[in-house]
Design a protein around this motif. Structure first.
Motif, PDB file in Angstrom:
ATOM      1  N   PHE A   1       3.346   5.666  -5.798  1.00 47.72           N
ATOM      2  CA  PHE A   1       3.179   5.711  -7.253  1.00 47.72           C
ATOM      3  C   PHE A   1       2.050   6.661  -7.652  1.00 47.72           C
ATOM      4  CE2 PHE A   1       4.915   1.142  -7.370  1.00 47.72           C
ATOM      5  CZ  PHE A   1       6.214   1.589  -7.483  1.00 47.72           C
ATOM      6  N   ILE A   2       0.953   6.640  -6.912  1.00 50.99           N
ATOM      7  CA  ILE A   2      -0.174   7.528  -7.233  1.00 50.99           C
ATOM      8  C   ILE A   2       0.211   8.981  -6.971  1.00 50.99           C
ATOM      9  CG2 ILE A   2      -2.515   8.175  -6.521  1.00 50.99           C
ATOM     10  CD1 ILE A   2      -3.014   5.114  -6.120  1.00 50.99           C
ATOM     11  N   ALA A   3       0.881   9.228  -5.841  1.00 54.81           N
ATOM     12  CA  ALA A   3       1.322  10.600  -5.542  1.00 54.81           C
ATOM     13  C   ALA A   3       2.322  11.080  -6.591  1.00 54.81           C
ATOM     14  CB  ALA A   3       1.958  10.653  -4.153  1.00 54.81           C
ATOM     15  N   ASN A   4       3.169  10.190  -7.031  1.00 59.45           N
ATOM     16  CA  ASN A   4       4.156  10.522  -8.063  1.00 59.45           C
ATOM     17  C   ASN A   4       3.454  10.915  -9.365  1.00 59.45           C
ATOM     18  OD1 ASN A   4       6.775  10.870  -8.977  1.00 59.45           O
ATOM     19  ND2 ASN A   4       7.034   8.742  -9.566  1.00 59.45           N
ATOM     20  N   MET A   5       2.376  10.211  -9.703  1.00 56.88           N
ATOM     21  CA  MET A   5       1.649  10.516 -10.943  1.00 56.88           C
ATOM     22  C   MET A   5       0.821  11.797 -10.808  1.00 56.88           C
ATOM     23  SD  MET A   5       0.486   6.766 -12.465  1.00 56.88           S
ATOM     24  CE  MET A   5      -1.138   7.006 -11.884  1.00 56.88           C
ATOM     25  N   ILE A   6       0.138  11.966  -9.692  1.00 56.55           N
ATOM     26  CA  ILE A   6      -0.757  13.117  -9.514  1.00 56.55           C
ATOM     27  C   ILE A   6       0.041  14.421  -9.396  1.00 56.55           C
ATOM     28  CG2 ILE A   6      -2.397  14.212  -7.927  1.00 56.55           C
ATOM     29  CD1 ILE A   6      -3.514  11.427  -7.358  1.00 56.55           C
ATOM     30  N   PHE A   7       1.057  14.391  -8.564  1.00 55.21           N
ATOM     31  CA  PHE A   7       1.800  15.620  -8.284  1.00 55.21           C
ATOM     32  C   PHE A   7       3.055  15.767  -9.140  1.00 55.21           C
ATOM     33  CE2 PHE A   7      -0.393  14.596  -4.232  1.00 55.21           C
ATOM     34  CZ  PHE A   7      -1.273  15.673  -4.227  1.00 55.21           C
ATOM     35  N   HIS A   8       3.265  14.852 -10.051  1.00 55.36           N
ATOM     36  CA  HIS A   8       4.433  14.892 -10.942  1.00 55.36           C
ATOM     37  C   HIS A   8       5.718  15.131 -10.154  1.00 55.36           C
ATOM     38  CE1 HIS A   8       1.630  14.892 -14.243  1.00 55.36           C
ATOM     39  NE2 HIS A   8       1.006  15.920 -13.712  1.00 55.36           N
ATOM     40  N   LEU A   9       5.884  14.370  -9.087  1.00 52.68           N
ATOM     41  CA  LEU A   9       7.043  14.539  -8.207  1.00 52.68           C
ATOM     42  C   LEU A   9       8.347  14.196  -8.915  1.00 52.68           C
ATOM     43  CD1 LEU A   9       5.605  12.991  -4.925  1.00 52.68           C
ATOM     44  CD2 LEU A   9       5.804  15.405  -5.523  1.00 52.68           C
ATOM     45  N   GLN A  10       8.309  13.163  -9.685  1.00 48.14           N
ATOM     46  CA  GLN A  10       9.489  12.712 -10.423  1.00 48.14           C
ATOM     47  C   GLN A  10      10.695  12.529  -9.507  1.00 48.14           C
ATOM     48  OE1 GLN A  10       9.285  11.606 -13.468  1.00 48.14           O
ATOM     49  NE2 GLN A  10       7.150  12.215 -13.570  1.00 48.14           N
TER      50      GLN A  10
ATOM     51  N   PHE B   1       0.820  -1.204   0.000  1.00 50.41           N
ATOM     52  CA  PHE B   1       0.000   0.000   0.000  1.00 50.41           C
ATOM     53  C   PHE B   1       0.861   1.265   0.000  1.00 50.41           C
ATOM     54  CE2 PHE B   1      -3.510  -2.814   1.410  1.00 50.41           C
ATOM     55  CZ  PHE B   1      -4.391  -2.516   0.381  1.00 50.41           C
ATOM     56  N   ALA B   2       2.010   1.235   0.663  1.00 52.61           N
ATOM     57  CA  ALA B   2       2.917   2.387   0.639  1.00 52.61           C
ATOM     58  C   ALA B   2       3.417   2.639  -0.787  1.00 52.61           C
ATOM     59  CB  ALA B   2       4.083   2.163   1.595  1.00 52.61           C
ATOM     60  N   LEU B   3       3.717   1.554  -1.497  1.00 49.64           N
ATOM     61  CA  LEU B   3       4.145   1.705  -2.894  1.00 49.64           C
ATOM     62  C   LEU B   3       3.017   2.268  -3.755  1.00 49.64           C
ATOM     63  CD1 LEU B   3       6.313  -1.482  -3.502  1.00 49.64           C
ATOM     64  CD2 LEU B   3       7.074   0.903  -3.560  1.00 49.64           C
ATOM     65  N   TYR B   4       1.798   1.779  -3.557  1.00 51.58           N
ATOM     66  CA  TYR B   4       0.651   2.310  -4.304  1.00 51.58           C
ATOM     67  C   TYR B   4       0.502   3.810  -4.048  1.00 51.58           C
ATOM     68  CZ  TYR B   4      -1.357  -2.177  -5.822  1.00 51.58           C
ATOM     69  OH  TYR B   4      -1.580  -3.382  -6.439  1.00 51.58           O
ATOM     70  N   VAL B   5       0.577   4.205  -2.784  1.00 51.95           N
ATOM     71  CA  VAL B   5       0.438   5.625  -2.438  1.00 51.95           C
ATOM     72  C   VAL B   5       1.572   6.426  -3.087  1.00 51.95           C
ATOM     73  CG1 VAL B   5       0.594   7.279  -0.516  1.00 51.95           C
ATOM     74  CG2 VAL B   5      -0.851   5.242  -0.305  1.00 51.95           C
TER      75      VAL B   5
ATOM     76  N   LEU C   1       4.606  -1.661 -12.809  1.00 54.67           N
ATOM     77  CA  LEU C   1       4.013  -3.002 -12.887  1.00 54.67           C
ATOM     78  C   LEU C   1       5.022  -4.079 -12.506  1.00 54.67           C
ATOM     79  CD1 LEU C   1       1.815  -2.700 -16.097  1.00 54.67           C
ATOM     80  CD2 LEU C   1       1.040  -2.827 -13.727  1.00 54.67           C
ATOM     81  N   LEU C   2       6.256  -3.907 -12.909  1.00 54.95           N
ATOM     82  CA  LEU C   2       7.294  -4.880 -12.559  1.00 54.95           C
ATOM     83  C   LEU C   2       7.569  -4.897 -11.056  1.00 54.95           C
ATOM     84  CD1 LEU C   2       9.860  -4.515 -15.494  1.00 54.95           C
ATOM     85  CD2 LEU C   2       8.394  -6.481 -14.976  1.00 54.95           C
ATOM     86  N   ILE C   3       7.588  -3.734 -10.434  1.00 52.02           N
ATOM     87  CA  ILE C   3       7.825  -3.652  -8.985  1.00 52.02           C
ATOM     88  C   ILE C   3       6.669  -4.315  -8.233  1.00 52.02           C
ATOM     89  CG2 ILE C   3       8.005  -2.079  -7.010  1.00 52.02           C
ATOM     90  CD1 ILE C   3       9.519  -0.154  -8.936  1.00 52.02           C
ATOM     91  N   ILE C   4       5.433  -3.960  -8.588  1.00 49.56           N
ATOM     92  CA  ILE C   4       4.256  -4.548  -7.923  1.00 49.56           C
ATOM     93  C   ILE C   4       4.204  -6.055  -8.203  1.00 49.56           C
ATOM     94  CG2 ILE C   4       1.733  -4.557  -7.815  1.00 49.56           C
ATOM     95  CD1 ILE C   4       2.725  -1.977  -6.684  1.00 49.56           C
ATOM     96  N   GLY C   5       4.426  -6.440  -9.444  1.00 49.28           N
ATOM     97  CA  GLY C   5       4.429  -7.859  -9.803  1.00 49.28           C
ATOM     98  C   GLY C   5       5.507  -8.630  -9.054  1.00 49.28           C
ATOM     99  N   GLY C   6       6.674  -8.014  -8.907  1.00 54.79           N
ATOM    100  CA  GLY C   6       7.757  -8.644  -8.155  1.00 54.79           C
ATOM    101  C   GLY C   6       7.399  -8.845  -6.692  1.00 54.79           C
TER     102      GLY C   6
END
Length: 192
Positions: free
Chosen positions: A136-145, A130-134, A155-160
């Motif tokens: 990744f989502i924060a990274n996409m929404i706020f363009h943190l980069q 769940f920390a990774l999901y948060v 997908l590879l990280i979550i799949g792993g």
């Protein structure tokens, strides 16, 4: 009346202490007929009667009732495989083993220790997921980069992470089957 072995334990302890049924009745304050009914399996002592018997016979109520912890490898295997619920929904990897652990931890050998290991690992794994999901989502929404991530790398990280959990479950279920100690790593000790 179901024969639970309790009447045999009461009689054996009474004889071991060198008491007659009458003497046991006097020591417990119970009637002779009650003692006879218990020893013949016609009555099962509960509550105060059980307490009086255990005091008079210098035994614990558990010694009289004989709550035996059974060794059932199948229950431990089911507990181990119940984690696979995480594949449908991550929290099921905690909820299903938790239910089995609560129901069987005092009744089946190894369930308590294996269950704690499983729950510690699954809770840790779910928090990380769940920390990774948060993140990744924060990274996409706020363009943190902070870390440039493509959708494929996410997908590879979550799949792993899912694959690692699956490997740990399979590995430890095999160890349970061979009656060897299980090791779930990494795991924060929520239950000890």
């Amino acid at each position: 009346m179901e024969d639970s072995g309790l009447q045999k334990r009461v009689k054996d302890l009474r004889i071991k202490k060198g008491l007659s049924q009458e003497e046991l009745a006097d020591k417990t304050g119970l009637s002779l007929r009650t003692i006879q009914r218990i020893e013949h399996g016609e009555s099962v002592p509960r509550g105060d009667t059980l307490k009086r018997l255990s005091i008079a016979l210098q035994a614990t109520p558990d010694d009289l009732i004989d709550w035996q912890v059974q060794e059932d490898k199948n229950v431990v295997k089911i507990l181990s495989l119940s984690q696979l619920g995480f594949l449908a929904f991550p929290l099921l990897g905690i909820i299903i083993p938790l239910a089995i652990w609560i129901l069987k931890k005092d009744k089946t050998k190894y369930v308590d220790s294996v269950g704690k290991s499983i729950l510690n690992f699954q809770i840790t794994w779910t928090i990380v997921l769940f920390a990774l999901y948060v993140f990744f989502i924060a990274n996409m929404i706020f363009h943190l980069q902070i870390i440039p991530l493509s959708m494929l790398s996410v997908l590879l990280i979550i799949g792993g992470l899912y694959l690692y959990n699956l490997i740990m479950i399979i590995r430890n279920t095999i160890l349970v089957n061979k009656i060897k100690s299980v090791k779930y790593i990494p795991a924060i000790r929520f239950l000890s």
